[in-house]
Design a protein around this motif. Structure first.
Motif, PDB file in Angstrom:
ATOM      1  N   THR A 112      -3.381   2.193 -15.650  1.00 11.06           N
ATOM      2  CA  THR A 112      -1.795   2.038 -16.576  1.00 11.06           C
ATOM      3  C   THR A 112      -2.463   1.591 -18.458  1.00 11.06           C
ATOM      4  OG1 THR A 112      -0.856   0.312 -14.895  1.00 11.06           O
ATOM      5  CG2 THR A 112       0.453   1.465 -16.639  1.00 11.06           C
ATOM      6  N   PRO A 140       1.779  -8.966 -10.265  1.00 12.52           N
ATOM      7  CA  PRO A 140       1.456  -8.905  -8.740  1.00 12.52           C
ATOM      8  C   PRO A 140       1.239  -7.712  -8.163  1.00 12.52           C
ATOM      9  CG  PRO A 140       4.102  -8.158  -9.668  1.00 12.52           C
ATOM     10  CD  PRO A 140       3.325  -8.271 -10.971  1.00 12.52           C
ATOM     11  N   MET A 141       1.020  -6.838  -8.546  1.00 13.87           N
ATOM     12  CA  MET A 141      -0.008  -5.311  -8.197  1.00 13.87           C
ATOM     13  C   MET A 141      -0.839  -5.199  -9.435  1.00 13.87           C
ATOM     14  SD  MET A 141       3.293  -3.593  -6.236  1.00 13.87           S
ATOM     15  CE  MET A 141       4.171  -4.182  -7.278  1.00 13.87           C
ATOM     16  N   GLY A 143      -3.847  -4.600  -9.826  1.00 14.87           N
ATOM     17  CA  GLY A 143      -5.474  -3.583 -10.171  1.00 14.87           C
ATOM     18  C   GLY A 143      -6.260  -3.435 -10.929  1.00 14.87           C
ATOM     19  N   LYS A 144      -6.817  -3.414 -11.887  1.00 14.92           N
ATOM     20  CA  LYS A 144      -7.756  -3.951 -12.453  1.00 14.92           C
ATOM     21  C   LYS A 144      -7.699  -4.575 -14.041  1.00 14.92           C
ATOM     22  CE  LYS A 144     -11.334  -0.447 -11.857  1.00 14.92           C
ATOM     23  NZ  LYS A 144     -13.254  -0.154 -11.485  1.00 14.92           N
ATOM     24  N   THR A 146      -5.122  -4.554 -16.484  1.00  9.90           N
ATOM     25  CA  THR A 146      -4.625  -3.954 -17.813  1.00  9.90           C
ATOM     26  C   THR A 146      -3.593  -5.286 -18.291  1.00  9.90           C
ATOM     27  OG1 THR A 146      -5.112  -1.745 -16.870  1.00  9.90           O
ATOM     28  CG2 THR A 146      -3.863  -2.679 -18.885  1.00  9.90           C
ATOM     29  N   THR A 147      -2.625  -5.601 -17.209  1.00  9.42           N
ATOM     30  CA  THR A 147      -1.593  -6.229 -17.757  1.00  9.42           C
ATOM     31  C   THR A 147      -1.883  -7.780 -18.009  1.00  9.42           C
ATOM     32  OG1 THR A 147       0.174  -4.986 -15.956  1.00  9.42           O
ATOM     33  CG2 THR A 147       0.254  -6.829 -17.436  1.00  9.42           C
ATOM     34  N   ILE A 163      -4.485  -6.356  -3.553  1.00  9.85           N
ATOM     35  CA  ILE A 163      -4.895  -6.160  -2.615  1.00  9.85           C
ATOM     36  C   ILE A 163      -5.672  -5.703  -2.170  1.00  9.85           C
ATOM     37  CG2 ILE A 163      -3.458  -3.914  -2.021  1.00  9.85           C
ATOM     38  CD1 ILE A 163      -2.354  -5.325   0.641  1.00  9.85           C
ATOM     39  N   ASN A 164      -6.574  -4.958  -2.731  1.00  9.33           N
ATOM     40  CA  ASN A 164      -7.660  -4.168  -3.072  1.00  9.33           C
ATOM     41  C   ASN A 164      -8.317  -5.457  -3.605  1.00  9.33           C
ATOM     42  OD1 ASN A 164      -9.319  -2.335  -3.801  1.00  9.33           O
ATOM     43  ND2 ASN A 164      -8.552  -0.700  -3.498  1.00  9.33           N
ATOM     44  N   TRP A 167     -11.303  -4.101  -5.838  1.00 11.45           N
ATOM     45  CA  TRP A 167     -10.935  -4.106  -7.655  1.00 11.45           C
ATOM     46  C   TRP A 167     -10.527  -5.629  -7.892  1.00 11.45           C
ATOM     47  CZ3 TRP A 167      -7.168  -0.075  -9.332  1.00 11.45           C
ATOM     48  CH2 TRP A 167      -7.265   1.365  -9.116  1.00 11.45           C
ATOM     49  N   THR A 231       1.890  -8.367  -1.650  1.00  9.75           N
ATOM     50  CA  THR A 231       2.513  -9.055  -2.541  1.00  9.75           C
ATOM     51  C   THR A 231       3.477  -9.212  -2.547  1.00  9.75           C
ATOM     52  OG1 THR A 231       3.041  -8.581  -5.012  1.00  9.75           O
ATOM     53  CG2 THR A 231       3.818  -7.230  -3.522  1.00  9.75           C
ATOM     54  N   ARG A 232       3.504  -9.301  -1.157  1.00  9.55           N
ATOM     55  CA  ARG A 232       4.791  -9.480  -0.205  1.00  9.55           C
ATOM     56  C   ARG A 232       5.155 -10.783   0.721  1.00  9.55           C
ATOM     57  NH1 ARG A 232       4.617  -3.887   2.336  1.00  9.55           N
ATOM     58  NH2 ARG A 232       2.816  -4.187   2.690  1.00  9.55           N
ATOM     59  N   GLY A 257      -0.688   5.745  -3.679  1.00  5.83           N
ATOM     60  CA  GLY A 257       0.236   4.720  -2.181  1.00  5.83           C
ATOM     61  C   GLY A 257       0.114   2.958  -2.353  1.00  5.83           C
ATOM     62  N   SER A 258       0.505   2.423  -0.990  1.00  8.17           N
ATOM     63  CA  SER A 258       0.492   1.136  -1.183  1.00  8.17           C
ATOM     64  C   SER A 258      -0.069   0.891   0.276  1.00  8.17           C
ATOM     65  CB  SER A 258       2.451   0.958  -1.514  1.00  8.17           C
ATOM     66  OG  SER A 258       2.823   0.869  -0.162  1.00  8.17           O
ATOM     67  N   LYS A 259      -0.996  -0.200  -0.125  1.00  6.70           N
ATOM     68  CA  LYS A 259      -1.353  -0.357   1.226  1.00  6.70           C
ATOM     69  C   LYS A 259      -1.074  -1.787   1.861  1.00  6.70           C
ATOM     70  CE  LYS A 259      -6.613   0.443   0.225  1.00  6.70           C
ATOM     71  NZ  LYS A 259      -7.678   0.370  -0.750  1.00  6.70           N
ATOM     72  N   LEU A 273       8.616  -1.032  -0.501  1.00  5.75           N
ATOM     73  CA  LEU A 273       7.672  -1.975  -0.829  1.00  5.75           C
ATOM     74  C   LEU A 273       8.248  -2.667  -1.940  1.00  5.75           C
ATOM     75  CD1 LEU A 273       4.337  -3.030  -1.338  1.00  5.75           C
ATOM     76  CD2 LEU A 273       4.274  -1.474  -2.929  1.00  5.75           C
TER      77      LEU A 273
HETATM   78  C1  LIG Z   1      -0.480   2.062 -10.641  1.00  6.93           C
HETATM   79  S1  LIG Z   1      -1.545   0.630  -9.801  1.00  6.93           S
HETATM   80  C2  LIG Z   1      -1.726  -0.538 -10.880  1.00  6.93           C
HETATM   81  C3  LIG Z   1      -2.608  -0.836 -12.415  1.00  6.93           C
HETATM   82  C4  LIG Z   1      -2.712  -1.594 -13.200  1.00  6.93           C
HETATM   83  N1  LIG Z   1      -1.857  -1.790 -14.183  1.00  6.93           N
HETATM   84  C5  LIG Z   1      -4.173  -1.230 -13.928  1.00  6.93           C
HETATM   85  O1  LIG Z   1      -4.345  -0.905 -15.144  1.00  6.93           O
HETATM   86  O2  LIG Z   1      -4.832  -1.342 -13.572  1.00  6.93           O
HETATM   87  C6  LIG Z   1      -0.874   0.151  -8.646  1.00  6.93           C
HETATM   88  C7  LIG Z   1      -1.952  -1.671  -7.513  1.00  6.93           C
HETATM   89  O3  LIG Z   1      -1.098  -1.691  -6.609  1.00  6.93           O
HETATM   90  C8  LIG Z   1      -1.878  -2.216  -5.727  1.00  6.93           C
HETATM   91  N2  LIG Z   1      -0.937  -2.518  -4.594  1.00  6.93           N
HETATM   92  C9  LIG Z   1      -0.563  -1.251  -4.163  1.00  6.93           C
HETATM   93  N3  LIG Z   1       0.106  -1.792  -2.502  1.00  6.93           N
HETATM   94  C10 LIG Z   1      -0.016  -3.487  -3.070  1.00  6.93           C
HETATM   95  C11 LIG Z   1       0.505  -4.235  -1.991  1.00  6.93           C
HETATM   96  N4  LIG Z   1       1.212  -4.887  -1.167  1.00  6.93           N
HETATM   97  N5  LIG Z   1       0.058  -5.631  -2.586  1.00  6.93           N
HETATM   98  C12 LIG Z   1      -0.555  -6.289  -3.516  1.00  6.93           C
HETATM   99  N6  LIG Z   1      -0.533  -4.934  -4.082  1.00  6.93           N
HETATM  100  C13 LIG Z   1      -0.193  -3.786  -4.166  1.00  6.93           C
HETATM  101  C14 LIG Z   1      -2.521  -1.125  -5.589  1.00  6.93           C
HETATM  102  O4  LIG Z   1      -4.649  -1.638  -4.920  1.00  6.93           O
HETATM  103  C15 LIG Z   1      -2.424  -0.761  -6.561  1.00  6.93           C
HETATM  104  O5  LIG Z   1      -3.706  -1.859  -7.786  1.00  6.93           O
END
Ligand SMILES: C[S@@+](CC[C@H](N)C(=O)[O-])C[C@H]1O[C@@H](n2cnc3c(N)ncnc32)[C@H](O)[C@@H]1O
Length: 343
Positions: A112, A140-141, A143-144, A146-147, A163-164, A167, A231-232, A257-259, A273
């Motif tokens: 992002t 709560p999601m 990624g790598k 940024t926030t 979840i990944n 990352w 995250t749930r 997608g969302s895992k 989600l």
């Molecule tokens: C749009 S990306 C966020 C990118 C982040 N802001 C960054 O700059 O690195 C959305 C993230 O949500 C994570 N995600 C999807 N479903 C999820 C879940 N159920 N629980 C936790 N993380 C989840 C994905 O693995 C992905 O890394």
């Protein structure tokens, strides 16, 4: 009246630079209004320098307000507009602890944009009324991260959930290296979060750090927690009522997608989600805390997201300056933002 101009950062993503200026006006309004400052005539205007946002206030801006402006996503330089078209440069106190570069170093698909992340954080800070001295920000999601980096730069405590596992690991490696290379005082450790039956729920990376050596020695550390969990289920591993702001970029339902941790098959609906995650996030958020999410309007409509928030007992901010952030990112992503608070 007092007249000011912010020169927009020319390094801002060129793809949506023009829209960034428009949504940047709303962001500035939110930031100043949160301090009780009424802003008028806020607009992009030609004052002889490239891409400037001009605005007026009744009373002169105090250093605290100037500092807030320096944290805005477009900020590059700030001027007072004097008669006869003269520009007087102003030097706001820095709103940052760590260098701004922290969130800019990593480049990867799915990141992002850091200025847009900063805009979301600013909306959250503006909507949050918890009165906490040092805010705790949760993504709560994440990624790598940024926030999380933007939160650390700003002097907040941060909590990331992702979840990944890959990352999460990469974020840990990056942060540890960043702290070492920058010679920042820090302590890192790994913990396990377990449930009532002793079963492991998540791995947790904990980092205590400070940009300033003396602050660290006096125990004034910033704290980061990074949890690898769906995250749930995050409420099971994050203290109740501990976060002031939640800021996240939802999976776009396009390529990432969302895992689902239990069913590895990709889930396509960001709305499902969101509906499943909102109750969990609500437990971690303090009363009067704020949530700001960005999402793809092609796969999730603002009004559906708003209905999901309201069903879960949040109050959606449906008036300016907290609405109308829709902008095009690319052919498959029309990004929007929703802001809500916990009563
Ligand atoms: C749009 S990306 C966020 C990118 C982040 N802001 C960054 O700059 O690195 C959305 C993230 O949500 C994570 N995600 C999807 N479903 C999820 C879940 N159920 N629980 C936790 N993380 C989840 C994905 O693995 C992905 O890394």
């Amino acid at each position: 009246m007092n007249h000011y101009a912010i020169l927009a950062n020319p390094g801002h993503n060129r793809i949506y630079f023009d829209t960034a200026l428009v949504i940047g006006c709303a962001e500035l309004q939110a930031l100043l209004q949160s301090k009780g400052i009424e802003v008028t005539n806020i607009e992009q205007r030609d004052i002889g320098v490239p891409a400037a946002i001009c605005f007026s206030t009744e009373t002169p801006l105090a250093p605290e307000a100037l500092q807030l402006l320096a944290a805005s996503s477009l900020y590059y330089a700030l001027f007072e507009l004097l008669p006869e078209g003269l520009l007087k440069p102003l030097t706001p106190p820095s709103p940052f602890t760590f260098p701004e570069g922290m969130s800019q170093i990593l480049r990867y698909t799915g990141k992002t944009n850091e200025q847009f992340t900063r805009l979301m954080i600013n909306l959250a800070v503006s909507a949050c009324k918890t009165q906490t001295e040092r805010l705790c920000l949760m993504d709560p999601m994440c990624g790598k991260g940024t926030t999380l980096y933007e939160g650390l730069i700003r002097g907040f405590d941060v909590i990331g959930v992702e979840i990944n596992q890959k990352w999460v690991h990469e974020t840990e490696v990056f942060l540890t290296k960043y702290m070492k290379q920058g010679r920042y005082k820090h302590k890192a450790k790994k913990e396990k979060r377990t449930g009532a039956n002793g079963k492991k729920l998540a791995d947790c990376f904990v980092l205590e750090c400070a940009a300033d050596k003396d602050a660290f020695n006096q125990g004034e550390n910033q704290n980061l927690k990074l949890l690898s969990i769906d995250t749930r289920e995050s409420h099971q591993v994050i203290k109740k009522n501990s976060c002031d702001i939640i800021v996240s970029d939802l999976p776009y339902g396009v390529q990432h997608g969302s895992k689902n941790a239990k069913a590895p098959k990709m889930e396509r609906s960001p709305l499902d989600l969101l509906k499943e995650a909102l109750p969990s996030w609500r437990q971690s958020l303090k009363s009067k805390g704020a949530v700001v999410l960005s999402f793809n309007e092609f796969t999730l409509k603002w009004k559906d997201a708003a209905a999901a928030f309201e069903e879960c007992g949040y109050i959606v901010k449906d008036q300016a300056p907290f609405i109308d952030y829709l902008h095009r990112v690319d052919q498959s992503i029309n990004r929007n933002v929703i802001v809500a608070v916990k009563p």
